[in-house]
Design a protein around this motif. Sequence first.
Motif, mmCIF file in Angstrom:
data_model
loop_
_atom_site.group_PDB
_atom_site.id
_atom_site.type_symbol
_atom_site.label_atom_id
_atom_site.label_comp_id
_atom_site.label_asym_id
_atom_site.label_seq_id
_atom_site.Cartn_x
_atom_site.Cartn_y
_atom_site.Cartn_z
ATOM 1 N N SER A 1 33.027 42.966 26.072
ATOM 2 C CA SER A 1 32.644 42.932 27.319
ATOM 3 C C SER A 1 32.154 44.610 27.793
ATOM 4 O O SER A 1 33.023 45.152 27.095
ATOM 5 N N ASN B 1 41.878 36.142 27.771
ATOM 6 C CA ASN B 1 42.213 37.228 28.073
ATOM 7 C C ASN B 1 43.677 37.504 28.911
ATOM 8 O O ASN B 1 43.955 37.430 29.966
ATOM 9 N N SER C 1 47.179 38.816 28.516
ATOM 10 C CA SER C 1 47.349 40.357 29.056
ATOM 11 C C SER C 1 49.307 40.620 27.777
ATOM 12 O O SER C 1 49.866 38.823 27.948
ATOM 13 N N GLN D 1 34.402 45.605 30.723
ATOM 14 C CA GLN D 1 36.058 45.360 31.322
ATOM 15 C C GLN D 1 36.908 45.509 30.080
ATOM 16 O O GLN D 1 35.797 44.982 29.270
ATOM 17 N N THR D 2 37.820 45.421 29.867
ATOM 18 C CA THR D 2 38.351 45.757 28.599
ATOM 19 C C THR D 2 38.814 44.393 28.495
ATOM 20 O O THR D 2 39.310 43.539 29.194
ATOM 21 N N LYS D 3 39.695 43.818 26.981
ATOM 22 C CA LYS D 3 39.671 42.711 26.983
ATOM 23 C C LYS D 3 40.636 42.935 25.875
ATOM 24 O O LYS D 3 40.970 43.411 25.205
ATOM 25 N N TRP D 4 41.580 41.688 26.229
ATOM 26 C CA TRP D 4 43.076 41.386 25.289
ATOM 27 C C TRP D 4 42.696 40.469 24.295
ATOM 28 O O TRP D 4 41.915 39.350 24.094
HETATM 29 C C1 LIG Z 1 41.668 41.183 31.268
HETATM 30 O O1 LIG Z 1 42.977 41.088 31.208
HETATM 31 C C2 LIG Z 1 43.340 42.806 32.034
HETATM 32 C C3 LIG Z 1 44.379 42.770 32.436
HETATM 33 O O2 LIG Z 1 44.688 42.387 31.190
HETATM 34 C C4 LIG Z 1 41.612 43.124 32.733
HETATM 35 O O3 LIG Z 1 42.098 44.597 33.607
HETATM 36 C C5 LIG Z 1 40.228 42.856 32.252
HETATM 37 O O4 LIG Z 1 39.497 43.113 33.660
HETATM 38 C C6 LIG Z 1 40.573 41.643 31.981
HETATM 39 N N1 LIG Z 1 38.623 41.712 31.497
HETATM 40 C C7 LIG Z 1 38.244 40.460 31.402
HETATM 41 C C8 LIG Z 1 37.186 39.816 30.624
HETATM 42 O O5 LIG Z 1 38.026 39.656 32.295
#
Ligand SMILES: *[C@@H]1O[C@H](CO)[C@@H](O)[C@H](O)[C@H]1NC(C)=O
Length: 341
Positions: A148, A45, A47, A151-154
């Motif tokens: 996920s 993940n 950024s 949560q957001t994911k890159w």
């Molecule tokens: C992935 O990284 C972003 C920040 O760059 C964060 O907001 C997010 O929660 C992270 N996702 C996971 C699954 O860890």
Amino acid sequence: MGYQFFLETAAWTFFLFLLQTFSLGAGNFFQDLGLGALPDIAKINVSQDEYSQMMEVYLSARRSSPTNHVPHLVTFDVGHHFLDNSRRNMIDLESNNLSGELEVESGELKLLIDPVQVTDPEVVQVRIYEKFGPKQRQFVDEKTLYLSHNQTKWCEFDLTNSIQWWLNDKINFRLELICLNCKGSLRVREAFVNALVFRDGMRKKRSVSPFDQTRRTDCRYSSGNNNRMKCCRHNMTVTFKDLRFPEMASIVQPKSYEAGYCQGRCPPNYNYATNHSRIQTLVHQMDKKIAKQLSRRAIPKACCSPSKLAPLEIIRVDPYNNSKLIVEKWENMQVTECACS
Ligand SMILES: *[C@@H]1O[C@H](CO)[C@@H](O)[C@H](O)[C@H]1NC(C)=O
Ligand SMILES: *[C@@H]1O[C@H](CO)[C@@H](O)[C@H](O)[C@H]1NC(C)=O
Ligand SMILES: *[C@@H]1O[C@H](CO)[C@@H](O)[C@H](O)[C@H]1NC(C)=O
Ligand SMILES: *[C@@H]1O[C@H](CO)[C@@H](O)[C@H](O)[C@H]1NC(C)=O
Ligand SMILES: *[C@@H]1O[C@H](CO)[C@@H](O)[C@H](O)[C@H]1NC(C)=O
Ligand SMILES: *[C@@H]1O[C@H](CO)[C@@H](O)[C@H](O)[C@H]1NC(C)=O
């Protein structure tokens, strides 16, 4: 040359086949290189901020070693929209204002994707197309994404083959992103295109290539006797993705590199690596006749093998922290010279 190339390709393909068939083990690859922990690719993940910051570190490391001309990183914050209740996303790459002729070393689409709906799986299969009109499109890449529920994911897609003409033709360009196994929609929150580019043919000006200074052992192919060539350095491009270990996805750059290999005959007095190999070849000459009389194997000749190797700069996901990148120098990754030893 064609035949020789075919043989080399065939040999290399066979090697890869062996590697897969007998599964020398994905688990072993990074460990065999002495790299310790294995990255968990489902958790990667990284950024856009981390990417651009560490990519500059990687490019400056490449600049400081005697290598080919080094490209620049250019980043575009690109437009995107999704259609509600659709598995499709559109990514719009506006015509850009970069001047001059650009040559792309690699290109990548980086997306921040919203959490997937609870009714959808977290592991999704996504396909990307280039879109030319309402009906016409061309396949670019297909990938498994590990998303996920909360949560957001890159995520990243390889665009190397597509963006060369987008950058140079200065046209608007649209990508279509389709989730194959989602029931709900897949929502892109942020989208970036990162490209490593050379301006105005700089790539060809390879004045300080490590291979230029050592050309003397590079193979010179001719039309005739290539199969009986004397010991020399052949070209061999390795593409990490083709090695088919899932963990290769944690290597951000380079996607492929020129590794080279050594092959060829070692006749007496030809390109000795050491005094020892010269002596061994003399011993071989004499032992050949005796061995024949006694029906045993003779002491072998010297073998064509690497005599000079160069390191390779690598940028990859930190195996101890899936949101960070690290820049490393892997020793002895490229053959620059071969000799009989
Ligand atoms: C992935 O990284 C972003 C920040 O760059 C964060 O907001 C997010 O929660 C992270 N996702 C996971 C699954 O860890
Ligand atoms: C290209 O466009 C960006 C923003 O649209 C602007 O900041 C930049 O100055 C432009 N560059 C050139 C060379 O026109
Ligand atoms: C997201 O869900 C996972 C389990 O599905 C849980 O371990 C994690 O703590 C949750 N994260 C947040 C930020 O809610
Ligand atoms: C090997 O590759 C180099 C550059 O990567 C190229 O200049 C050279 O012509 C190639 N040699 C052969 C024999 O194909
Ligand atoms: C062989 O040994 C001699 C005497 O020590 C030395 O001068 C020479 O460089 C050696 N040759 C090679 C190829 O190592
Ligand atoms: C990974 O690195 C980020 C950014 O430096 C940091 O915030 C986070 O705590 C680290 N995670 C782990 C597991 O070390």
